[in-house]
Design a protein around this motif. Structure first.
Motif, PDB file in Angstrom:
ATOM      1  N   ALA B 136       0.837  -1.209   0.000  1.00 24.78           N
ATOM      2  CA  ALA B 136       0.000   0.000   0.000  1.00 24.78           C
ATOM      3  C   ALA B 136       0.868   1.253   0.000  1.00 24.78           C
ATOM      4  O   ALA B 136       0.619   2.199  -0.745  1.00 24.78           O
ATOM      5  N   ARG B 137       1.909   1.246   0.814  1.00 19.28           N
ATOM      6  CA  ARG B 137       2.771   2.428   0.895  1.00 19.28           C
ATOM      7  C   ARG B 137       3.519   2.643  -0.408  1.00 19.28           C
ATOM      8  O   ARG B 137       3.751   3.781  -0.825  1.00 19.28           O
ATOM      9  N   HIS B 138       3.903   1.548  -1.033  1.00 16.94           N
ATOM     10  CA  HIS B 138       4.577   1.669  -2.317  1.00 16.94           C
ATOM     11  C   HIS B 138       3.629   2.288  -3.347  1.00 16.94           C
ATOM     12  O   HIS B 138       4.023   3.107  -4.180  1.00 16.94           O
ATOM     13  N   MET B 140       1.371   4.373  -2.760  1.00 23.78           N
ATOM     14  CA  MET B 140       1.219   5.800  -2.457  1.00 23.78           C
ATOM     15  C   MET B 140       2.208   6.639  -3.254  1.00 23.78           C
ATOM     16  O   MET B 140       1.905   7.773  -3.643  1.00 23.78           O
TER      17      MET B 140
END
Lengths: 232, 232
Positions: B136-138, B140
């Motif tokens: 998920a952070r990637h 972003m």
DNA sequence: CGCGGCTTTGAGATACTTCAAGAGAGGTGG
DNA sequence: CCACCTCTCTTGAAGTATCTCAAAGCCGCG
């Protein structure tokens, strides 16, 4: 037995809160406290994941970047939060202190082993990770679908909620006045905007009387309802 | 004793893989298989989190939206993946089937109780959640900092890796030809773009000879290196 | 064959970025 | 204490990537 954890400011809020005294002694043996000055990086994206830590004090950022230097901040870490990637070989984000910070660090291997023997600790970590995942996914809506003004308004509202002094004061709800641990460029890197746009939006909100900017890093929310409305 | 799990297609890949036969019997008792038709929603954002599930077959999306109807897809769920929010009162995303899907559902309370008694299961779930958080952070970074073309190229490359048939075939690396479980609007909702931009980008990639589009939902990657280059 | 939903294509509008100066704040040394 | 320097922030003007609005094309299906 007396150990550092006895006087730990985040003793009741960090993941360690589920451990009893004996367990805490054991955990304490494999960790150590470390101070990081503002701007210093604790771990690098892509590097192998050697450390995990609990934050005792200060604010840190998690970020990723493209090869050509564009940066996206993907998380902000406050006291009592956990950082690092347990049970995985590589750190996926760079962790950098925004203010001077104190962290309680563990060698990842030691921590992994300890956690596997303490299901309650793993459970707490699981809960935190699930919450972080929800938060990250919610932020994806902001990044993908909100306008610049909506992003900025959402950001200010979130900050007013998250920057509440986690000290002894009983939970007092969102702050109407706070000091950001970020400069303008960092706000831009959180919201996926440019520094100029961030500056213009803040000035506009100030001119519209929605917020005040007493100094570079201070924000006062004057009309929370309007700010809420502008958050989309 | 013979139970449904014996013949489960994801038996060795889902979180259940850490359970022994007895445990599996117990888990099986509290779950049941359910079929969901394409387009049907399994849980709604904000609703209380009543269910969790393992995906047996099919593809589902996780999404959030703004009040005025803008949508952002925040996750794509494949066979053997876990869905739902254990240990939390509210579902934070809407879960909708993109294709006909079969899932193994549990009442959240039952699952929570079972998981708490089986640390190995919680450990597996923790690992998955950590991986999802990294993912998920990637994403972003993609949403906040990449151009439309970079987003599209990254998306196609990711799909070519994730849509690998998880069947009996040994891992054969990324696919050069695959069928998307998405229409154009859904691709737009994943990338934070409009449907028109998505369409234009795909035709451009096709005209440039980087990909081919044999039918509406099929994609063939002709020049992976160039696609990689365009992914930023 | 014709209908409805999805997709493509075009032309024009605009939100945000980029490039370029200038202003302000904070720190240092004279 | 003030002058100076640097770094950050603000402001302006011009450019452009992406969106919006509108219409036409395609395709599966009754």
């Amino acid at each position: 037995m007396s150990i550092a954890c006895d006087t730990c400011v985040v003793r009741n809020r960090a993941i360690c809160s589920v451990l009893d005294t004996d367990e805490l002694v054991a955990l304490n043996r494999i960790g150590r406290t470390r101070t990081i000055s503002a701007g210093q990086t604790l771990m690098w994206e892509g590097e192998d994941s050697a450390l995990v830590a609990n934050v005792l004090d200060g604010v840190l950022k998690l970020s990723t970047g493209t090869e050509d230097g564009r940066e996206q901040i993907v998380g902000i870490v406050y006291p009592a939060d956990f950082i690092g990637r347990p049970f995985g070989a590589r750190a996926q984000q760079t962790v950098t202190a925004l203010t001077e910070a104190r962290v309680c660090v563990f060698a990842r291997g030691d921590f992994d082993a300890f956690a596997r023997e303490h299901p309650a600790l793993e459970h707490k970590l699981l809960q935190r990770t699930l919450t972080e995942l929800d938060r990250a996914r919610h932020w994806m809506l902001l990044l993908g679908r909100k306008s610049a003004m909506e992003k900025m308004a959402s950001f200010l509202l979130e900050m007013s909620e998250r920057l509440v002094q986690n000290g002894c004061t009983p939970d007092a709800g969102p702050l109407d006045r706070f000091t950001l641990p970020f400069g303008r460029q960092q706000i831009a890197d959180i919201l996926g905007l440019t520094i100029e746009t961030v500056s213009r939006l803040l000035t506009k909100l100030k001119n519209d009387g929605v917020i005040d900017l007493p100094s570079r890093r201070e924000v006062a929310i004057l009309q929370r309802d309007i700010l809420h409305h502008r958050a989309g």
